[in-house]
Write a protein that holds these residues in place. Structure first.
Motif, PDB file in Angstrom:
ATOM      1  N   LEU A   1      -5.725   3.546  -4.125  1.00  0.00           N
ATOM      2  CA  LEU A   1      -6.039   3.422  -2.699  1.00  0.00           C
ATOM      3  C   LEU A   1      -7.541   3.390  -2.491  1.00  0.00           C
ATOM      4  CD1 LEU A   1      -3.495   5.954  -1.152  1.00  0.00           C
ATOM      5  CD2 LEU A   1      -3.249   3.487  -1.458  1.00  0.00           C
TER       6      LEU A   1
ATOM      7  N   SER B   1      -7.460   1.394   2.761  1.00  0.00           N
ATOM      8  CA  SER B   1      -6.006   1.277   2.653  1.00  0.00           C
ATOM      9  C   SER B   1      -5.335   1.920   3.859  1.00  0.00           C
ATOM     10  CB  SER B   1      -5.505   1.981   1.392  1.00  0.00           C
ATOM     11  OG  SER B   1      -6.184   1.526   0.261  1.00  0.00           O
TER      12      SER B   1
ATOM     13  N   ILE C   1       0.829  -1.204   0.000  1.00  0.00           N
ATOM     14  CA  ILE C   1       0.000   0.000   0.000  1.00  0.00           C
ATOM     15  C   ILE C   1       0.869   1.263   0.000  1.00  0.00           C
ATOM     16  CG2 ILE C   1      -1.680   1.313   1.358  1.00  0.00           C
ATOM     17  CD1 ILE C   1      -2.893  -1.418   2.165  1.00  0.00           C
TER      18      ILE C   1
ATOM     19  N   VAL D   1      -7.196  -2.455  -1.455  1.00  0.00           N
ATOM     20  CA  VAL D   1      -6.601  -1.727  -2.568  1.00  0.00           C
ATOM     21  C   VAL D   1      -7.623  -1.825  -3.693  1.00  0.00           C
ATOM     22  CG1 VAL D   1      -4.784  -1.846  -4.321  1.00  0.00           C
ATOM     23  CG2 VAL D   1      -4.197  -2.206  -1.928  1.00  0.00           C
TER      24      VAL D   1
END
Ligand code: ADP
Ligand code: MG
Length: 659
Positions: A509, A513, A432, A497
């Motif tokens: 995102l 996230s 992420i 995600v």
């Protein structure tokens, strides 16, 4: 008999009596009774039930209980032949009218129908606009029109048949409107709405039965060598019948040739063969001169062969709807059966290629075409997830069809390989944060590039785009790229995600996230348990972040080559009389050949297994066998009870019952 009320069969029999006397079953399956009741109350119905659930009985039982004739519209000749064969075996007067009959034979069927000989008549949709047939129907008492494979009416379904659009017109042209019942296994909302509208149903009772098929074992393998895996699988099932689906005609040719080479009685089916060969091969399979059918998805809709012990997908199919319909052809008789998918990354590319090809030309509405293509790609993606998930496979399918499912079904290859939850939170944070860095630079990439960058790959695609300049470059050097991809797939699936729907999907995102980045969410991923030895080598306190990487090989490796918990190869059930079962199979084959019928229409494997459990030695005892009604008792109790008596008298160590 003259005053038989609605809801009563011949002589006032109840629906349970009809079920037992004609079909030899003693209980309805889920959904059947409600649909039968609705039809008997003269209400239109839509029955949506998975393949193998038993849709035919839903209209056959009421058809036998109503005054008048039932017309069944069915898309394929083989299907009609099968159904009429099964009904005739059950002692029900039924017939079909389609292009396989010569005009003179059609005339004979219609003459017999006029004389009141048949309760149920199967017709192809094209027949509905035929004047001779229409003339007969307007003069006759048509009580019910049943539409089998009703999704064919919708162009959103996967087998659109323009002639299905004739059905509503046909029904409207009859002097008295019959009840209309529609049945399919296709569940999408769009198709369902089309069915009600295009068949002009009146306030239909809609029943969607559960999609779970308990007797099916789901398995996905990712073998390096698909053929070797297939041969190993078939080697454990030497006496079983089944289908091997391939994505392309070339694939069918190749796989079939290899199986024949290895001594299997395999045959093939695809749209590139001429009609004669296709039908001949199909017949060989139905009559068990060939045990294995290697085919493209062109094969199967008309096949009700109930004793298939397996359906293998040699390539990943294009969506879960098709998959579940094709896989669902296994185990219709309720016996344990295996649905195996052999997945490779190449299958995804083939799938994309086939989708883009199918939209190459077509109508000129460019936008609509784009929308449908995007939709197809989305379905393909969800199919890919099925093949790559480490969650329960049955659970994945059921959730896809909008049903609740337990986390663990215990009857699929994922559940069986004893997965345990591994904490991949740290890996997830790394993924992420890479996506976040790119987003800050207003850039987005697909998962393959992101995975490579995280792994520290020197690939030109990575360095050329400056992905080696990110601070996250190489922070997952110890985790194989494939495993990083698995983690990314998992994050997308769970919504940690996002993935865009464009031609080259990129990662982004989501609100969730940040929960991961801030350490507010724990990401647990199902991974196989480590073998004991490896565990001690690695040390008991392995870091959470590297654990995933350390296990990567185990995950795909054990699934690829390993032994699975799938039901054993033999089709004999749990009754302790395998020898008798073999004898009954041979007897069934002999009787079927004499009658010119496929073996499974004489008796299903389930019925033979039940005989081995109950060991009936008199006609009355024979009637208690599942699948034996009055007509089959008359026709078959003598040879079968004889075989069973012989077996009981001769077998040692057996405690033969004294009559
Ligand atoms: P579908 O059309 O829904 O795919 P079918 O009507 O072909 O399924 O039925 C599948 C099999 O299930 C057939 O062999 C049929 O005889 C059997 N079957 C249907 N209903 C019952 C029941 N109530 N009990 C036992 N077997 C049944
Ligand atoms: Mg059916």
């Amino acid at each position: 008999m003259g005053e038989a009320a609605v809801g009563e069969g011949p002589g006032g029999a109840s629906k349970l009596e009809v079920l037992s006397a004609c079909f030899g079953y003693d209980a309805f399956r889920p959904g059947q009774e409600a649909l039968i009741d609705a039809l008997l109350a003269r209400r239109d119905v839509v029955g949506i039930m998975p393949t193998g659930a038993g849709k035919s009985l839903c209209y056959q039982v009421p058809a036998l209980m109503m005054e008048g004739i039932t017309i069944v519209v069915s898309p394929l000749i083989a299907l009609m032949k099968d159904q009429v064969g099964a009904l005739t075996q059950a002692g029900v007067a039924a017939a079909f009218i389609n292009s396989s009959l010569r005009p003179q034979e059609v005339g004979e069927v219609i003459r017999d129908a006029k004389a009141g000989k048949y309760r149920i008549i199967y017709v192809a949709p094209e027949r509905l606009s035929n004047p001779l047939f229409m003339g007969f129907c307007t003069a006759a008492d048509i009580a019910m029109v049943t539409v089998d494979e009703a999704h064919c009416v919708s162009q959103w379904g996967h087998d659109f048949r323009p002639s299905y659009r004739e059905i509503a017109r046909f029904v409207a042209a009859l002097p008295a409107r019959p009840i209309v019942g529609a049945f399919t296994a296709t569940a999408t909302a769009q198709v369902r709405a089309d069915i009600a509208e295009l068949l002009a149903l009146h306030d239909a009772y809609v029943l969607v039965s559960g999609f779970n098929r308990e007797n099916l074992y789901f398995s996905v393998k990712r073998p390096k060598d698909k053929m070797a895996t297939l041969l190993e699988f078939l080697g454990q099932r030497r006496d079983a019948c089944g289908i091997v689906y391939c994505a392309t005609r070339a694939g069918v040719e190749e796989v079939c040739a290899e199986l024949v080479e290895c001594g299997y009685a395999a045959t093939r089916y695809h749209a590139g063969l001429d009609d004669g060969e296709r039908l001949g091969n199909q017949d060989d399979f139905v009559y068990e001169r060939s045990r294995i059918m290697v085919a493209t998805n062109a094969f199967g809709m008309g096949i009700d062969k109930s004793n298939l012990a397996f359906v293998v997908h040699y390539n990943m199919p294009k969506n879960l709807e098709s998959y579940y319909q094709e896989a669902g052809r296994a185990g219709r008789d309720g016996e344990p059966a295996v649905c195996l998918t052999l997945y490779s990354a190449q299958d995804v590319e083939t799938g994309k290629f086939l989708i883009s090809k199918s939209y190459e030309d077509g109508d000129h509405d460019w936008e609509a075409r784009q929308a449908r293509q995007a939709n197809d790609l989305d379905l393909l993606k969800k199919m890919t997830w099925y093949c790559t998930t480490s969650d329960c496979l049955r659970g994945y399918i059921l959730k896809y069809f909008g049903e609740q499912a337990p986390v663990f079904c215990g009857c699929c290859s994922n559940c069986d390989t004893q997965f345990e939850a591994v904490d991949v939170t740290i890996d997830a944070q790394k993924v992420i944060s890479c996506v976040m860095r790119l987003e800050r630079q207003n850039r987005a990439f697909g998962k393959a590039l992101i995975a490579k960058s995280l792994h520290g790959s020197k690939d030109k695609q990575v360095t050329g785009r400056g992905l080696d300049k990110l601070s996250t470059y190489g922070i997952m050097a110890e985790v194989p790229v494939k495993r990083i991809m698995d983690i990314i797939n998992y994050l997308v699936e769970k919504g940690w995600v996002s993935q865009s729907n464009s031609e080259y999907p990129t990662l982004g995102l989501t609100e969730r996230s940040l929960e991961v980045i801030r350490g507010k969410a724990q990401v647990l991923m199902q991974l196989p348990k480590l073998p004991k030895a490896a565990e001690s080598e690695e040390g008991s306190e392995a870091q959470a972040g590297t654990q995933a990487g350390g296990r990567a090989g185990v995950g795909s490796g054990s699934r690829a080559g390993g032994k699975d918990g799938a039901p054993a190869g033999t089709q004999a059930g749990m009754h302790g009389h395998p020898e008798l079962y073999e004898r009954l199979v041979a007897l069934r084959r002999q009787l079927a050949e004499e009658a010119g019928m496929p073996a499974y229409i004489v008796f299903s494997n389930a019925a033979l297994n039940d005989m081995c459990r109950k060991l009936p030695r008199t006609p009355e005892e024979f009637l208690s066998v599942n699948g034996v009604g009055q007509a089959k008792k008359e026709a078959y109790s003598a040879p079968f009870t004889q075989a069973i008596r012989d077996y009981c008298n001769n077998s040692q160590g057996q405690a033969p019952r004294v009559p």
